[in-house]
Design an enzyme around this catalytic site. Structure first.
Site, mmCIF file in Angstrom:
data_model
loop_
_atom_site.group_PDB
_atom_site.id
_atom_site.type_symbol
_atom_site.label_atom_id
_atom_site.label_comp_id
_atom_site.label_asym_id
_atom_site.label_seq_id
_atom_site.Cartn_x
_atom_site.Cartn_y
_atom_site.Cartn_z
ATOM 1 N N GLU A 1 10.985 15.656 14.965
ATOM 2 C CA GLU A 1 11.192 15.563 13.522
ATOM 3 C C GLU A 1 10.208 16.506 12.822
ATOM 4 O OE1 GLU A 1 10.128 11.843 11.498
ATOM 5 O OE2 GLU A 1 11.931 12.095 10.283
ATOM 6 N N GLU B 1 11.163 1.156 9.374
ATOM 7 C CA GLU B 1 12.129 2.208 9.055
ATOM 8 C C GLU B 1 11.416 3.521 9.362
ATOM 9 O OE1 GLU B 1 13.818 5.019 7.910
ATOM 10 O OE2 GLU B 1 13.480 4.532 5.806
ATOM 11 N N LYS C 1 0.852 -1.206 0.000
ATOM 12 C CA LYS C 1 0.000 0.000 0.000
ATOM 13 C C LYS C 1 0.878 1.241 0.000
ATOM 14 C CE LYS C 1 -2.013 2.317 3.348
ATOM 15 N NZ LYS C 1 -1.766 3.661 2.795
ATOM 16 N N CYS D 1 13.737 10.963 5.739
ATOM 17 C CA CYS D 1 13.912 10.462 7.107
ATOM 18 C C CYS D 1 15.325 10.730 7.621
ATOM 19 C CB CYS D 1 13.563 8.980 7.192
ATOM 20 S SG CYS D 1 14.451 7.988 5.996
HETATM 21 P P1 ADP Z 1 3.696 10.396 7.476
HETATM 22 O O1 ADP Z 1 3.677 10.992 8.842
HETATM 23 O O2 ADP Z 1 4.988 10.506 6.769
HETATM 24 O O3 ADP Z 1 2.462 10.678 6.646
HETATM 25 P P2 ADP Z 1 2.720 7.898 8.328
HETATM 26 O O4 ADP Z 1 3.551 7.092 9.240
HETATM 27 O O5 ADP Z 1 1.508 8.571 8.844
HETATM 28 O O6 ADP Z 1 3.719 8.876 7.652
HETATM 29 O O7 ADP Z 1 2.264 7.065 7.068
HETATM 30 C C1 ADP Z 1 3.101 6.199 6.357
HETATM 31 C C2 ADP Z 1 2.250 5.078 5.788
HETATM 32 O O8 ADP Z 1 1.602 4.410 6.854
HETATM 33 C C3 ADP Z 1 1.139 5.532 4.846
HETATM 34 O O9 ADP Z 1 1.039 4.584 3.785
HETATM 35 C C4 ADP Z 1 -0.089 5.481 5.719
HETATM 36 O O10 ADP Z 1 -1.279 5.264 4.990
HETATM 37 C C5 ADP Z 1 0.212 4.294 6.607
HETATM 38 N N1 ADP Z 1 -0.480 4.276 7.909
HETATM 39 C C6 ADP Z 1 -0.880 5.331 8.658
HETATM 40 N N2 ADP Z 1 -1.492 4.914 9.781
HETATM 41 C C7 ADP Z 1 -1.474 3.555 9.767
HETATM 42 C C8 ADP Z 1 -1.950 2.533 10.651
HETATM 43 N N3 ADP Z 1 -2.553 2.829 11.803
HETATM 44 N N4 ADP Z 1 -1.751 1.247 10.301
HETATM 45 C C9 ADP Z 1 -1.129 0.931 9.150
HETATM 46 N N5 ADP Z 1 -0.674 1.841 8.277
HETATM 47 C C10 ADP Z 1 -0.831 3.142 8.564
#
Ligand code: ADP
Length: 504
Positions: free
Chosen positions: A408, A276, A201, A310
């Site tokens: 960050e 990561e 995804k 990152c």
């Molecule tokens: P950022 O802060 O860089 O947007 P996130 O960590 O929120 O990064 O998101 C990175 C990825 O994790 C995206 O593909 C997002 O859809 C997914 N994501 C966000 N929340 C969840 C969750 N609770 N479980 C699984 N995947 C998630």
């Protein structure tokens, strides 16, 4: 700084190929077919260079996720992929790499339109990076195996013991929006080289290039169900992937906050997890450097990809003797990094990915100012036609308690502090919950090695920053992650070790 305000940030016209791609019906890629979602819900795709909605992607439902996982499960369980000759698997992965290369121009344009990064940067960084992961990992498909081992507590020859490396199984791979295609290939390549199947995804903000990659995966001859691409929100589709009982391994790149949630959710079914996560990487500039050469390197370490990296060198520690000169040298790069629309061929930095990210970064800059930081460069959001631009920003007069120093920001913002000696700077550099990366700039080889040993970081760069190579392991200490990607370590994360002991 005036030149920044006079830049025309109007987005350029998209190519016909990009327009055609954007006009496609939002669908999911399951079993090598484009399929409709069970509930027809979608997420808008935005161009961050002007904030306009330019298309839609599917917001996958639980049923959609289940369908994709079932496809990956079936493809793993019937051995249609791992059971092929390794030479054939290698050849198919190499074919994906060739197709990415042949489609580089469209992929770079879609990345620019979707993420906001300059198309030229995508052409020299993202696309070649994606290709290198595929090509490097393809070679491992035919080079996995095990060891023959002799017993220690039994007579030699009484037991035949050996290990075998086997694919972990079905993977759920979740990636962020900062390097969309590169992250997708970085995840898919080792998984399928090891013989796993996967559901990947992309981030909801940036799914376009991964959807295009799905076309190329089918064209390359990857059997149906081996790679499935679903789009959707993290807290729904991503969460379903992480908790799914038929998934054996999670590979996630993203924020530390979400990484912790995912790690907890994966525990119930004891899924293998690699994470990561975030960073607040220190960059140490020693007094012996040639400032004219080093300052642009330090600037690039934070401003590349609008600081949405990152490993961004977001905490600068410059020795007292060179502090002012380093800041002056970095300030001279302001016009180079001046943000422009992503399809402007003159651009080196684009807008941030979304309004949310823009507001977050501006919020940090404002908090820094309120806490007493002074703005050496930037600090503003330049005018535009609705885009999410933030000027490259240097903050000084900061202290270790400020949120701009501790957290960050994930934007083009660096905080600059002075230091006097090695022990002091090592202590300051390590005063963080993160441990992803660090940079050292010096011609003093002994100081370089002494400091590299003291820094608590998964990667330490000397006289460069953010130099990533697929052959070299990458991952974080402390709250920056779990496990390693890239190199043989990266392949290993997709393998189980089986030990076979036969009494003779
Ligand atoms: P950022 O802060 O860089 O947007 P996130 O960590 O929120 O990064 O998101 C990175 C990825 O994790 C995206 O593909 C997002 O859809 C997914 N994501 C966000 N929340 C969840 C969750 N609770 N479980 C699984 N995947 C998630």
């Amino acid at each position: 700084m005036n030149e920044m305000t006079t830049i025309d940030r109007t987005q350029r016209e998209y190519s016909q190929a990009a327009k055609d791609f954007l006009a496609r019906k939002p669908q999911l890629f399951i079993n090598n077919e484009w399929v409709d979602s069970s509930h027809g819900q979608t997420i808008d795709v935005e161009d961050p260079s002007n904030g306009k909605v330019i298309g839609q992607i599917v917001d996958a439902s639980d049923k959609d996720v289940d369908r994709a996982v079932a496809a990956a499960r079936a493809a793993f369980d019937d051995n249609r992929w791992y059971g092929l000759a390794p030479m054939e698997r290698e050849r198919i992965i190499l074919r994906i790499a060739d197709l990415v290369e042949q489609n580089a121009d469209l992929l770079a344009e879609l990345e620019a339109i979707d993420n906001g990064k300059p198309k030229g940067m995508a052409m020299v960084a993202d696309i070649p990076g994606a290709i290198s992961h595929l090509r490097f990992m393809a070679g491992w498909a035919g080079k996995t195996g095990g060891q023959t081992l002799h017993p220690y507590t039994r007579p030699t020859g009484s037991i035949f013991g050996y290990t075998s490396k086997e694919p972990v199984g079905v993977c759920a791979q979740i990636v962020p929006w900062n390097f969309p295609l590169l992250m997708a290939c970085l995840k898919i390549a080792p998984a399928i080289a090891a013989g796993c199947t996967t559901v990947l995804k992309p981030a909801e903000q940036t799914s376009l290039t991964t959807l295009k990659l799905a076309d190329l995966i089918a064209e390359a001859g990857v059997p149906a169900g081996v790679v499935n691409i679903i789009t959707g929100n993290g807290h729904t589709a991503g969460d379903r992937m992480v908790k799914h009982p038929d998934v054996d391994k999670i590979a996630f790149t993203g924020s530390t906050e979400i990484g912790k949630i995912i790690n907890k959710n994966a525990t119930d079914t004891m899924k293998r997890v690699t994470l990561e996560l975030g960073g607040k990487s220190p960059v140490v500039v020693m007094p012996d450097v040639n400032v004219e050469e080093v300052a642009p390197g330090v600037a690039s370490g934070i401003f590349f990809n609008s600081g949405q990296v990152c490993v961004a060198g977001s905490r600068l520690y410059a020795h007292r003797d060179v502090f002012d000169d380093v800041l002056e040298g970095m300030s001279k790069t302001a016009s180079f990094w001046a943000p422009r629309a992503s399809l402007d061929p003159e651009g080196h930095m684009g807008p941030l990915v979304s309004k949310e990210q823009h507001d977050r970064v501006m919020g940090y800059i404002e908090a820094g100012k309120r806490d007493g930081a002074s703005v050496v460069m930037g600090g503003d959001a330049p005018t535009s036609d609705g885009g999410y631009y933030v000027s490259p920003t240097i903050l000084a007069d900061v202290n270790p308690q400020m949120s701009v120093v501790r957290e960050e920001i994930f934007g083009p913002v660096v905080v600059a502090q002075r230091f006097d000696d090695l022990d002091e700077v090592a202590k300051s550099a390590n005063d963080t919950c993160f441990g992803l990366a660090a940079g050292i700039w010096t011609r003093d080889v002994a100081a370089m090695h002494k400091l590299a040993a003291k820094l608590k970081a998964g990667t330490v760069w000397g006289n460069c920053h953010a130099m990533i190579d697929v052959a070299l392991p990458f991952g974080g200490f402390k709250e920056s992650g779990l496990g390693r990607e890239q190199g043989l370590h990266g392949l290993d994360a997709y393998q189980e070790t089986k030990t076979v002991i036969i009494q003779l």
